[in-house]
Write an enzyme that holds these catalytic residues in place. Structure first.
Site, PDB file in Angstrom:
ATOM      1  N   GLY A   1       0.839  -1.207   0.000  1.00 18.49           N
ATOM      2  CA  GLY A   1       0.000   0.000   0.000  1.00 18.49           C
ATOM      3  C   GLY A   1       0.867   1.247   0.000  1.00 18.49           C
ATOM      4  O   GLY A   1       1.841   1.330   0.749  1.00 18.49           O
TER       5      GLY A   1
ATOM      6  N   GLY B   1       5.848  -2.303   3.591  1.00 19.57           N
ATOM      7  CA  GLY B   1       5.440  -2.867   4.873  1.00 19.57           C
ATOM      8  C   GLY B   1       5.999  -4.266   5.077  1.00 19.57           C
ATOM      9  O   GLY B   1       6.950  -4.676   4.386  1.00 19.57           O
TER      10      GLY B   1
ATOM     11  N   ASP C   1       0.273   1.483   8.311  1.00 21.54           N
ATOM     12  CA  ASP C   1      -0.188   0.550   9.346  1.00 21.54           C
ATOM     13  C   ASP C   1       0.654   0.551  10.623  1.00 21.54           C
ATOM     14  O   ASP C   1       0.195   0.096  11.665  1.00 21.54           O
ATOM     15  CB  ASP C   1      -0.228  -0.886   8.798  1.00 21.54           C
ATOM     16  CG  ASP C   1      -1.172  -1.024   7.618  1.00 21.54           C
ATOM     17  OD1 ASP C   1      -2.072  -0.180   7.487  1.00 21.54           O
ATOM     18  OD2 ASP C   1      -1.004  -1.968   6.827  1.00 21.54           O
TER      19      ASP C   1
ATOM     20  N   LYS D   1     -23.057  12.143  28.751  1.00 17.89           N
ATOM     21  CA  LYS D   1     -22.493  12.500  27.445  1.00 17.89           C
ATOM     22  C   LYS D   1     -23.587  12.553  26.380  1.00 17.89           C
ATOM     23  O   LYS D   1     -24.453  11.695  26.326  1.00 17.89           O
ATOM     24  CB  LYS D   1     -21.409  11.500  27.041  1.00 17.89           C
ATOM     25  CG  LYS D   1     -20.142  11.663  27.856  1.00 17.89           C
ATOM     26  CD  LYS D   1     -18.956  11.056  27.158  1.00 17.89           C
ATOM     27  CE  LYS D   1     -17.717  11.198  28.014  1.00 17.89           C
ATOM     28  NZ  LYS D   1     -16.529  10.598  27.434  1.00 17.89           N
TER      29      LYS D   1
ATOM     30  N   ARG E   1     -24.510   5.487  14.085  1.00 22.56           N
ATOM     31  CA  ARG E   1     -24.130   5.680  12.674  1.00 22.56           C
ATOM     32  C   ARG E   1     -22.745   5.059  12.483  1.00 22.56           C
ATOM     33  O   ARG E   1     -21.913   5.112  13.391  1.00 22.56           O
ATOM     34  CB  ARG E   1     -24.029   7.158  12.298  1.00 22.56           C
ATOM     35  CG  ARG E   1     -25.325   7.914  12.313  1.00 22.56           C
ATOM     36  CD  ARG E   1     -26.191   7.541  11.090  1.00 22.56           C
ATOM     37  NE  ARG E   1     -27.335   8.423  10.959  1.00 22.56           N
ATOM     38  CZ  ARG E   1     -28.454   8.355  11.663  1.00 22.56           C
ATOM     39  NH1 ARG E   1     -28.581   7.417  12.586  1.00 22.56           N
ATOM     40  NH2 ARG E   1     -29.435   9.201  11.464  1.00 22.56           N
TER      41      ARG E   1
ATOM     42  N   HIS F   1      -9.714   4.709   2.015  1.00 24.22           N
ATOM     43  CA  HIS F   1      -8.448   5.188   1.455  1.00 24.22           C
ATOM     44  C   HIS F   1      -8.195   6.683   1.654  1.00 24.22           C
ATOM     45  O   HIS F   1      -7.080   7.140   1.391  1.00 24.22           O
ATOM     46  CB  HIS F   1      -8.355   4.815  -0.032  1.00 24.22           C
ATOM     47  CG  HIS F   1      -8.191   3.337  -0.227  1.00 24.22           C
ATOM     48  ND1 HIS F   1      -9.255   2.477  -0.191  1.00 24.22           N
ATOM     49  CD2 HIS F   1      -7.084   2.579  -0.392  1.00 24.22           C
ATOM     50  CE1 HIS F   1      -8.820   1.240  -0.362  1.00 24.22           C
ATOM     51  NE2 HIS F   1      -7.502   1.267  -0.481  1.00 24.22           N
TER      52      HIS F   1
ATOM     53  N   GLN G   1      -7.681   7.866   4.316  1.00 24.31           N
ATOM     54  CA  GLN G   1      -6.623   7.872   5.339  1.00 24.31           C
ATOM     55  C   GLN G   1      -5.221   7.812   4.739  1.00 24.31           C
ATOM     56  O   GLN G   1      -4.258   8.249   5.340  1.00 24.31           O
ATOM     57  CB  GLN G   1      -6.768   6.633   6.249  1.00 24.31           C
ATOM     58  CG  GLN G   1      -8.032   6.612   7.052  1.00 24.31           C
ATOM     59  CD  GLN G   1      -8.344   5.213   7.564  1.00 24.31           C
ATOM     60  OE1 GLN G   1      -7.891   4.813   8.616  1.00 24.31           O
ATOM     61  NE2 GLN G   1      -9.139   4.454   6.818  1.00 24.31           N
TER      62      GLN G   1
HETATM   63  P1  ADP Z   1       3.000  -4.428   2.685  1.00 22.58           P
HETATM   64  O1  ADP Z   1       4.394  -4.468   2.201  1.00 22.58           O
HETATM   65  O2  ADP Z   1       2.457  -3.037   2.759  1.00 22.58           O
HETATM   66  O3  ADP Z   1       2.799  -5.219   3.949  1.00 22.58           O
HETATM   67  P2  ADP Z   1       1.782  -6.615   1.247  1.00 22.58           P
HETATM   68  O4  ADP Z   1       1.629  -7.472   2.460  1.00 22.58           O
HETATM   69  O5  ADP Z   1       0.662  -6.574   0.284  1.00 22.58           O
HETATM   70  O6  ADP Z   1       2.077  -5.093   1.592  1.00 22.58           O
HETATM   71  O7  ADP Z   1       3.112  -7.096   0.525  1.00 22.58           O
HETATM   72  C1  ADP Z   1       3.582  -6.434  -0.630  1.00 22.58           C
HETATM   73  C2  ADP Z   1       4.167  -7.415  -1.581  1.00 22.58           C
HETATM   74  O8  ADP Z   1       5.333  -8.014  -0.997  1.00 22.58           O
HETATM   75  C3  ADP Z   1       3.299  -8.608  -1.948  1.00 22.58           C
HETATM   76  O9  ADP Z   1       2.325  -8.302  -2.918  1.00 22.58           O
HETATM   77  C4  ADP Z   1       4.345  -9.569  -2.478  1.00 22.58           C
HETATM   78  O10 ADP Z   1       4.717  -9.199  -3.793  1.00 22.58           O
HETATM   79  C5  ADP Z   1       5.508  -9.315  -1.550  1.00 22.58           C
HETATM   80  N1  ADP Z   1       5.536 -10.326  -0.487  1.00 22.58           N
HETATM   81  C6  ADP Z   1       4.685 -10.445   0.558  1.00 22.58           C
HETATM   82  N2  ADP Z   1       4.976 -11.512   1.319  1.00 22.58           N
HETATM   83  C7  ADP Z   1       6.051 -12.102   0.742  1.00 22.58           C
HETATM   84  C8  ADP Z   1       6.849 -13.268   1.035  1.00 22.58           C
HETATM   85  N3  ADP Z   1       6.572 -14.046   2.093  1.00 22.58           N
HETATM   86  N4  ADP Z   1       7.867 -13.550   0.220  1.00 22.58           N
HETATM   87  C9  ADP Z   1       8.161 -12.786  -0.850  1.00 22.58           C
HETATM   88  N5  ADP Z   1       7.446 -11.677  -1.184  1.00 22.58           N
HETATM   89  C10 ADP Z   1       6.413 -11.344  -0.407  1.00 22.58           C
HETATM   90  O1  F6P Z   2      -1.252  -1.678   4.178  1.00 26.54           O
HETATM   91  C1  F6P Z   2      -1.937  -0.477   3.976  1.00 26.54           C
HETATM   92  C2  F6P Z   2      -3.414  -0.718   3.840  1.00 26.54           C
HETATM   93  O2  F6P Z   2      -4.039   0.534   3.613  1.00 26.54           O
HETATM   94  C3  F6P Z   2      -4.083  -1.442   5.000  1.00 26.54           C
HETATM   95  O3  F6P Z   2      -4.312  -0.602   6.102  1.00 26.54           O
HETATM   96  C4  F6P Z   2      -5.330  -1.952   4.357  1.00 26.54           C
HETATM   97  O4  F6P Z   2      -5.825  -3.106   5.016  1.00 26.54           O
HETATM   98  C5  F6P Z   2      -4.874  -2.289   2.958  1.00 26.54           C
HETATM   99  O5  F6P Z   2      -3.680  -1.547   2.735  1.00 26.54           O
HETATM  100  C6  F6P Z   2      -5.879  -1.954   1.911  1.00 26.54           C
HETATM  101  O6  F6P Z   2      -5.386  -2.413   0.700  1.00 26.54           O
HETATM  102  P1  F6P Z   2      -5.949  -1.959  -0.725  1.00 26.54           P
HETATM  103  O7  F6P Z   2      -5.493  -0.559  -0.965  1.00 26.54           O
HETATM  104  O8  F6P Z   2      -5.332  -2.919  -1.665  1.00 26.54           O
HETATM  105  O9  F6P Z   2      -7.442  -2.025  -0.635  1.00 26.54           O
END
Ligand code: ADP
Ligand code: F6P
Length: 319
Positions: free
Chosen positions: A11, A102, A127, A214, A244, A250, A252
């Site tokens: 993300g 991330g 995150d 409140k 509500r 997004h 955020q």
């Molecule tokens: P973030 O880096 O924000 O946590 P994701 O969890 O979607 O986002 O991971 C981003 C990308 O990193 C994935 O789409 C994939 O290409 C790669 N990735 C995630 N986990 C692994 C893994 N265990 N081994 C290799 N690449 C990975």
């Molecule tokens: O990792 C960032 C993040 O915005 C998370 O907080 C959320 O769960 C996810 O990405 C949303 O992913 P996408 O933009 O693919 O809907």
């Protein structure tokens, strides 16, 4: 001339551009040739790699998102896909890669580091879910976005005796919910750590109304735990508040990065170049007690988050 490629993955996060800018500028100052990989691991596998010069990163510090673009590529867990990425870098004689992303992106970097590419990771995600670092780039901007939104919701909450259930992002992590709950003075926070006890929430809201008189109530909830609309309906049915729900989504993740993220990004990028200069591999840049330090990627991913544990107690003492 030694070469370094930069990639943003997962993300997008406000401040990623500040990191790219600082990597390119500091890298060039230190005698490296800098390259950008476009569209994260997808682009790495497809060979979308271009040289970056000083002026390619002008005017990006204040921009959200990432000029290199990002992607998710589940297949990057497969060895043959990783091998193609390594080949594309080696063909261009690029031995160093900085991955901004991330925890998932960190795992990709770790895999490449074991295949002969010197990888350094920088935490870029709203995150704040990489436990080895106190903060990730983008977290502060997302917090500001949430607080700005909740401040507005509070006006209607007070004027109409309503309870807003606000779902915030964070994937499976709790930082955005916990920090924003403290910063917004919310009545309740629900995360994977607090658990979801619907009857407790109803009882607390009735107490807020009858004991503390409140006229407003805000419930901040992490995503992926429960259905906020369903809870809002029950609040309407069983408390004096009209319930509500709102999913901030997004909103955020976008917008110009706040100073904290711009400065953090610049400091972390500077450290990443230093690590590459020292021939480090499989490390990530972390903020620990206001200092920028390096840790092994696998260690940073598996540490226990002690900061948040203390903040839960603070939240309880404040409500
Ligand atoms: P973030 O880096 O924000 O946590 P994701 O969890 O979607 O986002 O991971 C981003 C990308 O990193 C994935 O789409 C994939 O290409 C790669 N990735 C995630 N986990 C692994 C893994 N265990 N081994 C290799 N690449 C990975
Ligand atoms: O990792 C960032 C993040 O915005 C998370 O907080 C959320 O769960 C996810 O990405 C949303 O992913 P996408 O933009 O693919 O809907």
């Amino acid at each position: 001339m030694e070469k370094i490629a930069i990639l943003t993955s997962g993300g997008d996060a406000p401040g990623m551009n500040g990191a790219i800018r600082a990597l390119v500028r500091v890298g060039i100052q230190h005698g490296f040739e800098m390259y950008g990989v476009y569209e994260g691991y997808c682009g790495l596998v497809a060979g979308k790699i271009k040289k970056l010069g000083y002026s390619d990163v002008s005017e990006i510090l204040a921009r959200g998102g990432t000029i290199l673009e990002s992607s998710r590529l589940p297949e990057f867990k497969e060895e043959n896909v990783q091998d193609q990425a390594v080949k594309n870098l080696k063909d261009l004689k690029i031995n160093n890669l900085v991955v901004i992303g991330g925890d998932g992106s960190y795992r990709g970097a770790l895999a490449l580091s074991k295949k002969g590419i010197n990888c350094i990771a920088i935490p870029g995600t709203i995150d704040n879910d990489i436990n080895g670092t106190d903060e990730t780039i983008g977290f502060h901007t997302a917090l500001y976005n949430i607080i700005d939104a909740v401040n507005k919701l509070r006006d209607t909450s007070s004027s109409h005796h309503r309870c807003f259930v606000v779902e915030v992002m964070g994937n499976n992590a709790d930082s955005l919910a916990l920090y924003s709950a403290i910063a917004c003075g919310s009545e309740l926070v629900i995360t994977n750590k607090t658990g979801y006890d619907e009857q407790h929430i109803i009882d607390e809201l009735i107490k807020n109304e009858t004991v503390y008189n409140k006229r407003h109530a805000i419930v901040i909830a992490s995503e992926k735990i429960f259905d906020v609309e369903k809870l809002a309906k029950r609040i309407s049915d069983e408390t004096g508040f009209s319930g509500r729900s709102i999913v901030l989504g997004h909103i955020q993740r976008g917008g110009s990065p706040v100073p904290e993220d711009r400065i953090l990004a610049s400091r972390m990028a500077n450290k990443a170049i230093e690590l590459i200069e020292h021939g480090e591999n499989g490390k990530c840049v972390c903020l620990v007690d206001s200092q920028i330090v390096a840790k092994k990627i696998d260690e940073a991913l598996t540490e226990v988050n002690k900061n948040n544990q203390m903040l839960y107690q603070l939240f309880e003492d404040l409500v």
